[in-house]
Design a protein around this motif. Structure first.
Motif, short mmCIF file in Angstrom:
data_model
loop_
_atom_site.label_atom_id
_atom_site.label_comp_id
_atom_site.label_asym_id
_atom_site.label_seq_id
_atom_site.Cartn_x
_atom_site.Cartn_y
_atom_site.Cartn_z
N ALA A 30 -49.38 40.84 58.75
CA ALA A 30 -48.68 41.65 57.74
C ALA A 30 -47.58 40.85 57.07
O ALA A 30 -47.44 40.86 55.84
CB ALA A 30 -48.12 42.92 58.39
N LEU A 31 -46.77 40.14 57.86
CA LEU A 31 -45.69 39.34 57.27
C LEU A 31 -46.24 38.23 56.39
O LEU A 31 -45.69 37.95 55.32
CB LEU A 31 -44.80 38.76 58.37
CG LEU A 31 -43.86 39.74 59.04
CD1 LEU A 31 -43.01 39.03 60.09
CD2 LEU A 31 -42.96 40.44 58.03
N CYS A 32 -47.32 37.63 56.82
CA CYS A 32 -47.94 36.56 56.03
C CYS A 32 -48.39 37.09 54.68
O CYS A 32 -48.17 36.45 53.65
CB CYS A 32 -49.11 35.96 56.80
SG CYS A 32 -49.91 34.59 55.96
N ALA A 37 -47.52 37.39 48.84
CA ALA A 37 -47.35 38.19 47.62
C ALA A 37 -46.03 37.85 46.93
O ALA A 37 -45.98 37.74 45.69
CB ALA A 37 -47.42 39.68 47.95
N LEU A 38 -44.97 37.67 47.71
CA LEU A 38 -43.68 37.31 47.12
C LEU A 38 -43.74 35.93 46.47
O LEU A 38 -43.23 35.74 45.36
CB LEU A 38 -42.57 37.36 48.18
CG LEU A 38 -42.21 38.75 48.70
CD1 LEU A 38 -41.27 38.65 49.90
CD2 LEU A 38 -41.59 39.61 47.59
N ARG A 39 -44.37 34.97 47.13
CA ARG A 39 -44.52 33.63 46.55
C ARG A 39 -45.32 33.68 45.25
O ARG A 39 -44.98 33.03 44.27
CB ARG A 39 -45.19 32.68 47.54
CG ARG A 39 -44.25 32.01 48.50
CD ARG A 39 -44.90 30.86 49.26
NE ARG A 39 -46.18 31.20 49.87
CZ ARG A 39 -46.33 31.75 51.07
NH1 ARG A 39 -45.28 32.05 51.80
NH2 ARG A 39 -47.54 32.02 51.54
N ALA A 40 -46.41 34.46 45.26
CA ALA A 40 -47.25 34.57 44.07
C ALA A 40 -46.47 35.15 42.89
O ALA A 40 -46.73 34.80 41.73
CB ALA A 40 -48.48 35.43 44.35
N ILE A 125 -47.30 46.11 51.43
CA ILE A 125 -47.38 47.09 52.52
C ILE A 125 -48.62 47.96 52.35
O ILE A 125 -49.36 48.22 53.30
CB ILE A 125 -46.11 47.96 52.58
CG1 ILE A 125 -44.90 47.12 53.00
CG2 ILE A 125 -46.30 49.14 53.54
CD1 ILE A 125 -43.56 47.83 52.85
N ARG A 126 -48.85 48.41 51.10
CA ARG A 126 -50.05 49.22 50.83
C ARG A 126 -51.31 48.45 51.21
O ARG A 126 -52.21 48.98 51.86
CB ARG A 126 -50.10 49.63 49.36
CG ARG A 126 -49.30 50.85 49.04
CD ARG A 126 -49.58 51.37 47.63
NE ARG A 126 -49.09 50.47 46.60
CZ ARG A 126 -47.84 50.41 46.18
NH1 ARG A 126 -46.94 51.20 46.73
NH2 ARG A 126 -47.48 49.57 45.23
N THR A 127 -51.35 47.19 50.84
CA THR A 127 -52.53 46.37 51.15
C THR A 127 -52.68 46.18 52.65
O THR A 127 -53.79 46.27 53.19
CB THR A 127 -52.41 44.99 50.45
OG1 THR A 127 -52.34 45.21 49.04
CG2 THR A 127 -53.60 44.11 50.78
N ARG A 132 -56.13 49.94 55.09
CA ARG A 132 -56.88 49.75 56.33
C ARG A 132 -56.83 50.95 57.28
O ARG A 132 -57.63 51.03 58.20
CB ARG A 132 -56.35 48.53 57.07
CG ARG A 132 -56.56 47.26 56.27
CD ARG A 132 -55.97 46.08 56.95
NE ARG A 132 -56.19 44.89 56.13
CZ ARG A 132 -55.79 43.70 56.45
NH1 ARG A 132 -55.16 43.51 57.59
NH2 ARG A 132 -56.01 42.68 55.65
N LEU A 133 -55.85 51.82 57.06
CA LEU A 133 -55.69 52.97 57.94
C LEU A 133 -55.63 54.26 57.12
O LEU A 133 -55.12 54.26 56.00
CB LEU A 133 -54.39 52.86 58.76
CG LEU A 133 -54.23 51.65 59.68
CD1 LEU A 133 -52.83 51.65 60.27
CD2 LEU A 133 -55.28 51.64 60.76
#
Length: 154
Positions: A30-32, A37-40, A125-127, A132-133
Motif C-alpha cells: 500500500a505504501l509503495c 502515485a505521488l512521484r508520478a 487509497i482507493r486503488t 480490492r475489498l
C-alpha cells in the motif's frame, strides 16, 4: 519429530506468524503504491504529507511532539524538517521559555502543498483498498487493525 511454534514457549503460532507476514506485505504494498502515485504527480514523499497534516491538525507543535505523532527517529525528523523548511513549507521558531525547544508550524505554501497532495493520496487509497475489498470487508479490516493498534483512534 517436528517442533511447532505452539510447542515452544514464547513463540507465536503459525496462524499469527502468517497474519503478521501478510500485514507487513500489505503495508509495504500500500505504501509503495501511494509513493509511486505521488512521484508520478511530481509531489514529495508521503512523510511530507504526514508532517503537514499533523501540523495542520495540532500545530504548531514542538519537535518532540511531532516526533511522537509520526513515530520517526529524532535524526530522521530533524533532516526532514530541515528539507521542508528549506522548501518554505514549514517554519521553526524558538520557544520563549526554553532555548532548546522549537515550535514548528506550516506556512501557506505548506498548507497548499498538502491540499494538492491529498487527491493523489486519496486515489491511491482507493486503488489499494476500495478496488480490492467490498465496503463490509474494508470495515472489518479496519476494525481488526484497530484491535492491533496502540495508537489513539484518528
Amino acid at each position: 519429530m517436528t517442533v511447532t511454534a505452539d510447542a515452544c514457549p514464547g513463540s507465536c503460532t503459525e496462524v499469527a506468524e502468517r497474519a503478521w507476514v501478510q500485514l507487513i506485505r500489505a503495508h509495504r504494498s500500500a505504501l509503495c503504491s501511494v509513493e509511486k502515485a505521488l512521484r508520478a504527480a511530481e509531489l514529495p514523499p508521503l512523510e511530507w504529507y504526514d508532517v503537514l497534516l499533523e501540523l495542520e491538525r495540532e500545530g504548531p507543535l514542538r519537535s518532540r511532539d511531532l516526533q511522537e505523532r509520526l513515530l520517526l527517529a529524532q535524526y530522521n525528523l530533524s533532516r526532514l524538517v530541515d528539507r521542508m523548511e528549506a522548501e518554505g513549507l514549514i517554519e521553526r521558531t524558538r520557544c520563549s521559555d526554553d532555548a532548546r525547544c522549537q515550535w514548528i508550524r506550516t506556512t501557506t505554501a505548506g498548507d497548499a502543498l498538502r491540499q494538492r497532495m491529498w487527491p493523489v493520496y486519496a486515489d491511491a487509497i482507493r486503488t489499494a483498498v476500495e478496488s480490492r475489498l467490498t465496503k463490509p470487508q474494508a470495515a472489518q479490516l479496519g476494525e481488526l487493525l484497530a484491535r492491533l493498534s496502540n495508537c489513539p483512534k484518528a
